[in-house]
Design a protein around this motif. Structure first.
Motif, PDB file in Angstrom:
ATOM      1  N   ALA A 100       0.836  -1.208   0.000  1.00 56.63           N
ATOM      2  CA  ALA A 100       0.000   0.000   0.000  1.00 56.63           C
ATOM      3  C   ALA A 100       0.868   1.255   0.000  1.00 56.63           C
ATOM      4  CB  ALA A 100      -0.932  -0.012   1.213  1.00 56.63           C
ATOM      5  N   LYS A 101       1.934   1.233   0.772  1.00 56.50           N
ATOM      6  CA  LYS A 101       2.865   2.374   0.815  1.00 56.50           C
ATOM      7  C   LYS A 101       3.515   2.589  -0.548  1.00 56.50           C
ATOM      8  CE  LYS A 101       7.190   3.772   2.947  1.00 56.50           C
ATOM      9  NZ  LYS A 101       8.321   3.320   3.743  1.00 56.50           N
ATOM     10  N   ARG A 102       3.969   1.514  -1.163  1.00 63.24           N
ATOM     11  CA  ARG A 102       4.638   1.616  -2.479  1.00 63.24           C
ATOM     12  C   ARG A 102       3.651   2.037  -3.565  1.00 63.24           C
ATOM     13  NH1 ARG A 102       9.378   2.564  -0.609  1.00 63.24           N
ATOM     14  NH2 ARG A 102      10.270   0.819   0.513  1.00 63.24           N
ATOM     15  N   ARG A 103       2.423   1.592  -3.469  1.00 66.02           N
ATOM     16  CA  ARG A 103       1.413   1.983  -4.460  1.00 66.02           C
ATOM     17  C   ARG A 103       1.162   3.484  -4.380  1.00 66.02           C
ATOM     18  NH1 ARG A 103      -4.319  -0.668  -4.054  1.00 66.02           N
ATOM     19  NH2 ARG A 103      -4.227   0.486  -2.114  1.00 66.02           N
ATOM     20  N   GLU A 104       1.041   4.015  -3.167  1.00 65.03           N
ATOM     21  CA  GLU A 104       0.845   5.457  -3.000  1.00 65.03           C
ATOM     22  C   GLU A 104       2.042   6.233  -3.547  1.00 65.03           C
ATOM     23  OE1 GLU A 104      -0.030   6.386   1.077  1.00 65.03           O
ATOM     24  OE2 GLU A 104      -1.713   4.970   1.131  1.00 65.03           O
ATOM     25  N   GLU A 105       3.226   5.740  -3.278  1.00 67.40           N
ATOM     26  CA  GLU A 105       4.445   6.386  -3.778  1.00 67.40           C
ATOM     27  C   GLU A 105       4.447   6.430  -5.305  1.00 67.40           C
ATOM     28  OE1 GLU A 105       9.031   4.935  -4.112  1.00 67.40           O
ATOM     29  OE2 GLU A 105       8.165   4.808  -2.104  1.00 67.40           O
ATOM     30  N   THR A 106       4.027   5.341  -5.925  1.00 71.07           N
ATOM     31  CA  THR A 106       3.999   5.263  -7.387  1.00 71.07           C
ATOM     32  C   THR A 106       2.892   6.147  -7.959  1.00 71.07           C
ATOM     33  OG1 THR A 106       4.841   3.016  -7.244  1.00 71.07           O
ATOM     34  CG2 THR A 106       3.918   3.684  -9.352  1.00 71.07           C
ATOM     35  N   GLU A 107       1.750   6.214  -7.283  1.00 71.28           N
ATOM     36  CA  GLU A 107       0.672   7.093  -7.751  1.00 71.28           C
ATOM     37  C   GLU A 107       1.068   8.562  -7.652  1.00 71.28           C
ATOM     38  OE1 GLU A 107      -2.567   5.770  -5.313  1.00 71.28           O
ATOM     39  OE2 GLU A 107      -3.082   4.139  -6.692  1.00 71.28           O
ATOM     40  N   ASP A 108       1.890   8.904  -6.633  1.00 74.04           N
ATOM     41  CA  ASP A 108       2.355  10.282  -6.481  1.00 74.04           C
ATOM     42  C   ASP A 108       3.417  10.652  -7.518  1.00 74.04           C
ATOM     43  OD1 ASP A 108       0.651  10.610  -4.346  1.00 74.04           O
ATOM     44  OD2 ASP A 108       2.202  10.258  -2.817  1.00 74.04           O
ATOM     45  N   ALA A 109       4.190   9.684  -7.971  1.00 74.60           N
ATOM     46  CA  ALA A 109       5.257   9.942  -8.952  1.00 74.60           C
ATOM     47  C   ALA A 109       5.216   8.872 -10.041  1.00 74.60           C
ATOM     48  CB  ALA A 109       6.611   9.943  -8.256  1.00 74.60           C
ATOM     49  N   PRO A 110       4.213   8.928 -10.930  1.00 75.23           N
ATOM     50  CA  PRO A 110       4.052   7.853 -11.923  1.00 75.23           C
ATOM     51  C   PRO A 110       5.154   7.794 -12.983  1.00 75.23           C
ATOM     52  CG  PRO A 110       2.492   9.605 -12.336  1.00 75.23           C
ATOM     53  CD  PRO A 110       3.170   9.934 -11.043  1.00 75.23           C
ATOM     54  N   ASP A 111       5.968   8.837 -13.083  1.00 77.84           N
ATOM     55  CA  ASP A 111       7.047   8.835 -14.077  1.00 77.84           C
ATOM     56  C   ASP A 111       8.408   8.564 -13.456  1.00 77.84           C
ATOM     57  OD1 ASP A 111       5.272   9.366 -16.136  1.00 77.84           O
ATOM     58  OD2 ASP A 111       5.421  11.530 -15.854  1.00 77.84           O
ATOM     59  N   ASP A 112       8.447   8.144 -12.213  1.00 80.50           N
ATOM     60  CA  ASP A 112       9.703   7.870 -11.518  1.00 80.50           C
ATOM     61  C   ASP A 112       9.995   6.371 -11.558  1.00 80.50           C
ATOM     62  OD1 ASP A 112      11.954   7.848  -9.939  1.00 80.50           O
ATOM     63  OD2 ASP A 112      10.909   8.412  -8.088  1.00 80.50           O
ATOM     64  N   TRP A 113      11.063   5.999 -12.233  1.00 79.49           N
ATOM     65  CA  TRP A 113      11.397   4.580 -12.349  1.00 79.49           C
ATOM     66  C   TRP A 113      11.701   3.973 -10.988  1.00 79.49           C
ATOM     67  CZ3 TRP A 113      15.987   2.569 -10.717  1.00 79.49           C
ATOM     68  CH2 TRP A 113      17.070   3.432 -10.580  1.00 79.49           C
ATOM     69  N   ARG A 114      12.219   4.784 -10.064  1.00 84.20           N
ATOM     70  CA  ARG A 114      12.547   4.281  -8.729  1.00 84.20           C
ATOM     71  C   ARG A 114      11.294   3.816  -7.998  1.00 84.20           C
ATOM     72  NH1 ARG A 114      14.936   8.585 -10.333  1.00 84.20           N
ATOM     73  NH2 ARG A 114      17.184   8.717 -10.420  1.00 84.20           N
ATOM     74  N   ALA A 115      10.219   4.581  -8.132  1.00 82.02           N
ATOM     75  CA  ALA A 115       8.958   4.202  -7.494  1.00 82.02           C
ATOM     76  C   ALA A 115       8.427   2.903  -8.093  1.00 82.02           C
ATOM     77  CB  ALA A 115       7.933   5.327  -7.649  1.00 82.02           C
ATOM     78  N   TRP A 116       8.513   2.777  -9.409  1.00 78.61           N
ATOM     79  CA  TRP A 116       8.045   1.550 -10.067  1.00 78.61           C
ATOM     80  C   TRP A 116       8.913   0.355  -9.677  1.00 78.61           C
ATOM     81  CZ3 TRP A 116       3.573   0.637 -12.459  1.00 78.61           C
ATOM     82  CH2 TRP A 116       2.809   1.737 -12.842  1.00 78.61           C
ATOM     83  N   PHE A 117      10.218   0.576  -9.513  1.00 75.55           N
ATOM     84  CA  PHE A 117      11.098  -0.507  -9.080  1.00 75.55           C
ATOM     85  C   PHE A 117      10.684  -0.993  -7.694  1.00 75.55           C
ATOM     86  CE2 PHE A 117      14.673  -2.436  -7.017  1.00 75.55           C
ATOM     87  CZ  PHE A 117      15.343  -3.126  -8.008  1.00 75.55           C
ATOM     88  N   ARG A 118      10.487  -0.043  -6.768  1.00 74.64           N
ATOM     89  CA  ARG A 118      10.087  -0.412  -5.412  1.00 74.64           C
ATOM     90  C   ARG A 118       8.700  -1.068  -5.403  1.00 74.64           C
ATOM     91  NH1 ARG A 118      13.438   4.271  -4.153  1.00 74.64           N
ATOM     92  NH2 ARG A 118      11.711   5.674  -4.594  1.00 74.64           N
TER      93      ARG A 118
END
Length: 177
Positions: A100-118
């Motif tokens: 859930a934490k990682r999903r929120e992080e990815t939704e906040d920064a959808p163009d950040d490869w680091r968020a998608w990796f995590r």
């Protein structure tokens, strides 16, 4: 290190199998009858598909490892501190909370490869391998399109356009929600 050894041993066994099957296909073709030539060609298709599959997976793993090394150098790798069962598996509730934490992080920064990796790591921790792979493919595609003045890059590696989703999509939970 153990995973690398396992991967290389498995790849070596597969290559041996492909050579063995390929030689049988050639033997059938050399026999010369319509039935054996047809069957020999069919048998030769199997190692070709297997080699292609092995190559694509090796490229994927290599690219994911480049991202992991870069993220590690930046200090951004997710810490593996989730509680585990006595058998060593990550506890489901803890994996879902981390997801859930990682999903929120990815939704906040959808163009950040680091968020998608995590996010890919969180999917894997939640035992959702297909979504983990798609999230990692997205991270790889975003990393390729992001200028990076330091560290290893994937710019020099070739990738098929179908290796990542064409547009960033909202990540979904491992349970399918």
């Amino acid at each position: 290190m153990r995973a690398k050894i396992t991967y290389f041993v498995t790849a070596a066994v597969l290559v041996f199998y492909f050579v063995l099957v390929g030689s049988r296909g050639v033997m059938l073709i050399r026999h010369g009858t319509l039935l054996t030539v047809t069957f020999g060609i069919a048998v030769l298709i199997l190692p070709v598909i297997g080699v292609w599959f092995l190559w694509k997976n090796t490229q994927f793993v290599r690219r994911a490892n480049v991202l992991a090394a870069e993220l590690d150098a930046q200090g951004g790798l997710p810490v593996d501190d989730l509680p585990r069962t006595p058998s060593g598996r990550i506890e489901r509730d803890a994996a879902d909370a981390a997801f859930a934490k990682r999903r929120e992080e990815t939704e906040d920064a959808p163009d950040d490869w680091r968020a998608w990796f995590r996010l890919a790591v969180a999917y894997q921790d939640a035992r959702d391998t297909p979504r983990a792979r798609k999230a990692m493919q997205r991270a790889i595609a975003l990393h390729k399109s992001t200028p990076n003045p330091t560290g290893p890059t994937l710019k020099d590696t070739k990738s098929s356009p179908s290796s990542a989703p064409s547009s960033p999509s909202a990540p979904s939970s491992p349970s399918g929600d």
